[in-house]
Design a protein around this motif. Structure first.
Motif, PDB file in Angstrom:
ATOM      1  N   UNK A 122       7.211   1.675 -14.009  1.00 36.17           N
ATOM      2  CA  UNK A 122       6.431   1.969 -12.810  1.00 36.17           C
ATOM      3  C   UNK A 122       5.033   1.359 -12.899  1.00 36.17           C
ATOM      4  N   UNK A 123       4.487   1.352 -14.150  1.00 36.03           N
ATOM      5  CA  UNK A 123       3.155   0.722 -14.312  1.00 36.03           C
ATOM      6  C   UNK A 123       3.222  -0.776 -14.011  1.00 36.03           C
ATOM      7  N   UNK A 124       4.296  -1.422 -14.520  1.00 39.56           N
ATOM      8  CA  UNK A 124       4.466  -2.851 -14.246  1.00 39.56           C
ATOM      9  C   UNK A 124       4.562  -3.116 -12.752  1.00 39.56           C
ATOM     10  N   UNK A 125       5.292  -2.194 -12.081  1.00 42.84           N
ATOM     11  CA  UNK A 125       5.460  -2.345 -10.650  1.00 42.84           C
ATOM     12  C   UNK A 125       4.111  -2.204  -9.947  1.00 42.84           C
ATOM     13  N   UNK A 126       3.277  -1.295 -10.444  1.00 46.55           N
ATOM     14  CA  UNK A 126       1.947  -1.089  -9.872  1.00 46.55           C
ATOM     15  C   UNK A 126       1.117  -2.366  -9.988  1.00 46.55           C
ATOM     16  N   UNK A 127       1.209  -3.006 -11.187  1.00 40.91           N
ATOM     17  CA  UNK A 127       0.478  -4.267 -11.377  1.00 40.91           C
ATOM     18  C   UNK A 127       0.944  -5.304 -10.360  1.00 40.91           C
ATOM     19  N   UNK A 128       2.294  -5.347 -10.209  1.00 38.28           N
ATOM     20  CA  UNK A 128       2.872  -6.313  -9.274  1.00 38.28           C
ATOM     21  C   UNK A 128       2.345  -6.086  -7.864  1.00 38.28           C
ATOM     22  N   UNK A 129       2.341  -4.818  -7.485  1.00 36.19           N
ATOM     23  CA  UNK A 129       1.881  -4.491  -6.136  1.00 36.19           C
ATOM     24  C   UNK A 129       0.409  -4.855  -5.987  1.00 36.19           C
ATOM     25  N   UNK A 130      -0.378  -4.585  -7.048  1.00 33.92           N
ATOM     26  CA  UNK A 130      -1.803  -4.951  -7.011  1.00 33.92           C
ATOM     27  C   UNK A 130      -1.966  -6.448  -6.775  1.00 33.92           C
ATOM     28  N   UNK A 131      -1.158  -7.233  -7.556  1.00 35.56           N
ATOM     29  CA  UNK A 131      -1.263  -8.696  -7.419  1.00 35.56           C
ATOM     30  C   UNK A 131      -0.909  -9.128  -6.006  1.00 35.56           C
ATOM     31  N   UNK A 132       0.146  -8.507  -5.468  1.00 41.05           N
ATOM     32  CA  UNK A 132       0.565  -8.878  -4.123  1.00 41.05           C
ATOM     33  C   UNK A 132      -0.528  -8.539  -3.111  1.00 41.05           C
ATOM     34  N   UNK A 133      -1.169  -7.381  -3.328  1.00 44.10           N
ATOM     35  CA  UNK A 133      -2.267  -6.995  -2.449  1.00 44.10           C
ATOM     36  C   UNK A 133      -3.403  -8.006  -2.517  1.00 44.10           C
ATOM     37  N   UNK A 134      -3.643  -8.432  -3.795  1.00 42.14           N
ATOM     38  CA  UNK A 134      -4.707  -9.439  -3.994  1.00 42.14           C
ATOM     39  C   UNK A 134      -4.377 -10.706  -3.206  1.00 42.14           C
ATOM     40  N   UNK A 135      -3.117 -11.129  -3.331  1.00 41.67           N
ATOM     41  CA  UNK A 135      -2.692 -12.343  -2.647  1.00 41.67           C
ATOM     42  C   UNK A 135      -2.888 -12.190  -1.128  1.00 41.67           C
ATOM     43  N   UNK A 157       0.827  -1.207   0.000  1.00 45.49           N
ATOM     44  CA  UNK A 157       0.000   0.000   0.000  1.00 45.49           C
ATOM     45  C   UNK A 157       0.859   1.254   0.000  1.00 45.49           C
ATOM     46  N   UNK A 158       1.875   1.218   0.877  1.00 43.62           N
ATOM     47  CA  UNK A 158       2.736   2.392   0.995  1.00 43.62           C
ATOM     48  C   UNK A 158       3.601   2.592  -0.235  1.00 43.62           C
ATOM     49  N   UNK A 159       3.917   1.494  -0.917  1.00 49.79           N
ATOM     50  CA  UNK A 159       4.756   1.585  -2.120  1.00 49.79           C
ATOM     51  C   UNK A 159       3.998   2.253  -3.259  1.00 49.79           C
ATOM     52  N   UNK A 160       2.655   2.124  -3.262  1.00 50.06           N
ATOM     53  CA  UNK A 160       1.885   2.624  -4.401  1.00 50.06           C
ATOM     54  C   UNK A 160       1.940   4.156  -4.510  1.00 50.06           C
ATOM     55  N   UNK A 161       1.941   4.813  -3.343  1.00 46.90           N
ATOM     56  CA  UNK A 161       1.935   6.290  -3.371  1.00 46.90           C
ATOM     57  C   UNK A 161       3.170   6.872  -4.074  1.00 46.90           C
ATOM     58  N   UNK A 162       4.386   6.488  -3.681  1.00 49.13           N
ATOM     59  CA  UNK A 162       5.557   7.015  -4.422  1.00 49.13           C
ATOM     60  C   UNK A 162       5.571   6.578  -5.876  1.00 49.13           C
ATOM     61  N   UNK A 163       5.063   5.382  -6.138  1.00 49.87           N
ATOM     62  CA  UNK A 163       5.060   4.881  -7.523  1.00 49.87           C
ATOM     63  C   UNK A 163       4.151   5.757  -8.388  1.00 49.87           C
ATOM     64  N   UNK A 164       2.990   6.105  -7.782  1.00 46.46           N
ATOM     65  CA  UNK A 164       2.059   6.943  -8.536  1.00 46.46           C
ATOM     66  C   UNK A 164       2.727   8.302  -8.837  1.00 46.46           C
ATOM     67  N   UNK A 165       3.495   8.812  -7.841  1.00 43.82           N
ATOM     68  CA  UNK A 165       4.218  10.086  -8.047  1.00 43.82           C
ATOM     69  C   UNK A 165       5.194   9.971  -9.193  1.00 43.82           C
ATOM     70  N   UNK A 166       5.959   8.855  -9.194  1.00 46.28           N
ATOM     71  CA  UNK A 166       6.963   8.654 -10.253  1.00 46.28           C
ATOM     72  C   UNK A 166       6.268   8.676 -11.608  1.00 46.28           C
ATOM     73  N   UNK A 167       5.168   7.871 -11.701  1.00 48.44           N
ATOM     74  CA  UNK A 167       4.476   7.778 -12.987  1.00 48.44           C
ATOM     75  C   UNK A 167       3.862   9.135 -13.361  1.00 48.44           C
ATOM     76  N   UNK A 168       3.213   9.760 -12.334  1.00 42.98           N
ATOM     77  CA  UNK A 168       2.538  11.023 -12.610  1.00 42.98           C
ATOM     78  C   UNK A 168       3.509  12.101 -13.075  1.00 42.98           C
ATOM     79  N   UNK A 169       4.600  12.236 -12.316  1.00 43.49           N
ATOM     80  CA  UNK A 169       5.565  13.282 -12.679  1.00 43.49           C
ATOM     81  C   UNK A 169       6.269  12.950 -13.968  1.00 43.49           C
ATOM     82  N   UNK A 170       6.481  11.677 -14.268  1.00 42.07           N
ATOM     83  CA  UNK A 170       7.087  11.285 -15.552  1.00 42.07           C
ATOM     84  C   UNK A 170       6.168  11.696 -16.673  1.00 42.07           C
TER      85      UNK A 170
END
Lengths: 177, 484
Positions: free
Chosen positions: B316-329, B277-290
């Motif tokens: 970063x998008x791939x990482x987001x998917x990964x994090x989503x999957x992990x959250x699902x798990x 969950x916490x990883x998603x926020x900085x990731x979104x920043x990276x993607x957004x600012x990119x």
């Protein structure tokens, strides 16, 4: 031949007629013989045990051959029987049993006196023989022959008569004179 | 009751009675026989004596043919009621006199028979010579006596024998009843103890011992056996108790471990969840600012700069998917389960329809068996089927005629669901790696994916208490099996 046959038939007929008498003397012959077994003579001890037992017939012989036949072959102990027909009184001394024929009826007393005190069993079928001093008398009783015994006479002559014989006889005494 | 089923007491008594009865009967028979034989002999002697006396008395009667005297002599027989008949025959064989005087015809033989005595027709008859002096036979005496005396004697001795037998048998019975005790008592005690021990399972019982004979030995052996059984039973009980104790201990320990493990697991899950969950926020920043950089300043950058930025975004998008999957798990593990009846066939058809709608360019032939049902959580089972079917769809991408089957078989009473494809397959030596997190058998370039899907599937299956396994051959397809 026919004659001979006739003679035979006649003889037979005669014998048949005589038969009851013959039968009577047959019985008497047996009785005479049997007396020897029921009578004891005090014989002298020196006597030969094989000496014949003498039965004398004094007077007319009524037995014919019957008595001889009856005693033939018989023995008393070892003593054979012998029959003697006597004519004279002096011949009677050797007898053991003396049968006095009816023919001597008249002189019975004389005969008895002759044998007195001798061990001779005197027997007769003469009338009143026992009463007259004889020892044994044959008595005809309804076709049977009975005995009449004068025991005293026998005792006087030292002739012992068995009680068995006395049992079947009538005892008589010599009436006192 | 058959003799062999008789109680031992009765058997012993019967044997004793039988033996003593046999002995008694034989003895009695011997006694009676002896009595009768002796009596007959005595009777014969008596008759001979009497005949001799009569014969001696009747000599003169025979010698001088005196019937009256002969009759009188014979009449003396009146004194003895057993004297049936008598007669005197003369020398000529004719009857001189008879007893009784009026003897019935046939009672007196017509002529004398040879001298001697014999039993004939229930009578003892005899002929004896009548003789005076040594060899002077005068005739013959016939005498006949009934044998009532014999039968009387027989009856008397029989009665005596029976009475003795009865008394002796009673005594024998009493003795047998008293004397069979020393033999039957130990056996009965043994039998009683054995029955009690086997019905009550009480092996502390002991049979009483009566003596030092074979039965004593048997009792000792039996008691020893009971002792051995008792010892073994105690030992066994101790073992069982120890075992139970040990099991209890182990169970306790296992429970403790399970609690610990669960605590550690939930900690881990919480950690993974918060990290993701916490990883998603900085990731979104990276993607957004990119994206801002690319849109606002893209003109100022050269081709190389823009390309780099594009790559940053993709990564970063791939990482987001990964994090989503992990959250699902993580969610799968934490989610509440609601068990109900689930129509798996219908669920599979929905998923296939969705796949075909979103990716019309890759068409696959699906074969779904109708009527497949299972007990489980609808949402979680949907995740399972979605993952497995999409997995198969993905790996048949390079197959000219792709085909996927969803069926079920019954194996050892368990319902086994099967999803089979003819796709890329896998090497069986990696079969155990298939369901691990981030474990991938193919590169992302070949087949895209995060390596979390099958791990999620296995967790769901495990939470349902089922199993999952797979078979595969490289380039020939893979088959997934699971139970619920």
């Amino acid at each position: 031949m026919a004659f001979l046959t006739l003679v035979t038939v006649l003889t037979s007929a005669l014998l048949l007629v005589q038969s009851p008498r013959a039968s009577e003397y047959q019985v008497k012959a047996v009785f005479l013989f049997n007396f020897a077994q029921f009578v004891d003579w005090r014989s002298p001890p020196a006597q030969d045990p094989r000496a014949p037992l003498l039965i004398g017939i004094l007077g007319d012989d009524p037995f014919g051959a019957i008595l001889d036949e009856t005693v033939r072959g018989e023995r008393l102990g070892e003593r054979p029987f012998e029959i003697r027909r006597l004519r004279q009184l002096r011949d009677i001394e050797a007898c053991n049993i003396l049968f006095i024929s009816r023919s001597e009826n008249e002189r019975v007393e004389q005969i008895l006196a002759a044998v007195q005190n001798r061990p001779i069993l005197t027997v007769s079928d003469g009338d009143d023989f026992a009463k007259r001093g004889g020892m044994i008398q044959f008595v005809n009783d309804k076709n049977r022959i009975r005995l009449r015994i004068n025991v005293e006479a026998a005792q006087a002559a030292n002739v012992t008569i068995s009680s068995k014989l006395l049992r079947v006889a009538e005892i008589v005494r010599t009436p006192p004179r | 009751m058959a003799i062999r089923d008789w109680p031992i007491k009765r058997k012993l008594t019967a044997i004793l009675l039988l033996i003593s009865g046999l002995v008694l009967v034989l003895t009695s028979a011997a006694f009676v026989t002896y009595e009768v034989v002796t009596f007959r002999q005595t009777m014969r002697n008596n008759l001979a004596t009497r005949a001799q006396i009569l014969a001696a008395n009747s000599t003169a009667a025979l010698a001088f043919a005196n019937e009256a005297d002969a009759r009188e002599i014979l009449a003396a027989l009146k004194a003895d009621p057993h004297m049936v008949a008598a007669a005197l025959y003369g020398r000529d064989g004719r009857v001189l006199a008879a007893y009784p005087a009026a003897a019935a015809a046939g009672l007196i033989p017509a002529a004398p028979e040879p001298d001697g005595y014999r039993f004939e027709g229930g009578r003892l008859v005899g002929f004896t010579p009548v003789a005076q002096g040594a060899n002077q036979r005068l005739g013959t005496l016939y005498i006949a006596s009934d044998t009532k005396a014999v039968s009387d004697a027989l009856r008397l001795s029989g009665i005596i024998a029976i009475v003795v037998l009865a008394i002796a048998m009673l005594a024998a019975y009493a003795m047998a009843a008293a004397l069979q005790g020393p033999i039957s008592a130990p056996i009965l005690a043994l039998a009683e103890t054995a029955t009690a021990a086997s019905t009550r399972q009480d092996y502390s019982l002991r049979a009483p011992k009566f003596g030092e004979d074979e039965l004593g030995t048997l009792t000792d052996a039996f008691n020893q056996m009971l002792g051995r059984i008792e010892e073994q039973k105690t030992e066994l009980q101790q073992h069982a108790m120890k075992l139970e104790q040990r099991v209890a201990e182990r169970t306790k320990e296992l429970e403790r471990r399970a609690v610990e493990l669960q605590a550690a697991n939930s900690e881990l899950d919480a950690f993974a969840y918060s990290v993701s969950h916490d990883l998603r926020a900085p990731l979104r920043s990276i993607d957004g600012f990119s994206q801002v950089l690319l849109e606002d300043y893209g003109a100022q950058l050269d081709e190389g700069g823009r390309d780099s930025l594009q790559r940053v975004r993709a990564a970063s998008q791939r990482m987001a998917t990964l994090i989503d999957d992990l959250l699902k798990l993580a969610r799968v593990t934490r989610a509440e389960m609601r068990t109900e009846r689930v129509d798996l066939s219908g669920m599979a058809r929905d998923i296939v329809a969705d796949i075909e709608r979103t990716t019309p360019d890759h068409q696959v032939e699906f074969a779904i068996a109708p009527g497949l049902e299972a007990e489980g959580d609808v949402r979680l089972l949907r995740v399972v089927l979605d993952n497995l079917l999409r997995n198969s769809w993905k790996y048949t991408g390079k197959q000219p005629q792709p085909r996927i089957e969803f069926t079920a078989v019954d194996e050892n009473g368990d319902r086994v669901f099967v999803i089979k494809d003819n796709g890329a397959g896998f090497d069986m030596k990696y079969a155990d790696k298939l369901f691990g997190v981030f474990q991938r058998l193919h590169s992302t370039a070949e087949f895209e994916g995060t390596g979390v899907g099958l791990a999620t599937v296995r967790r769901i299956i495990n939470r349902h208490g089922g199993r999952i396994w797979a078979e595969g051959v490289v380039d020939q397809g893979a088959t997934f099996y699971f139970t619920l």
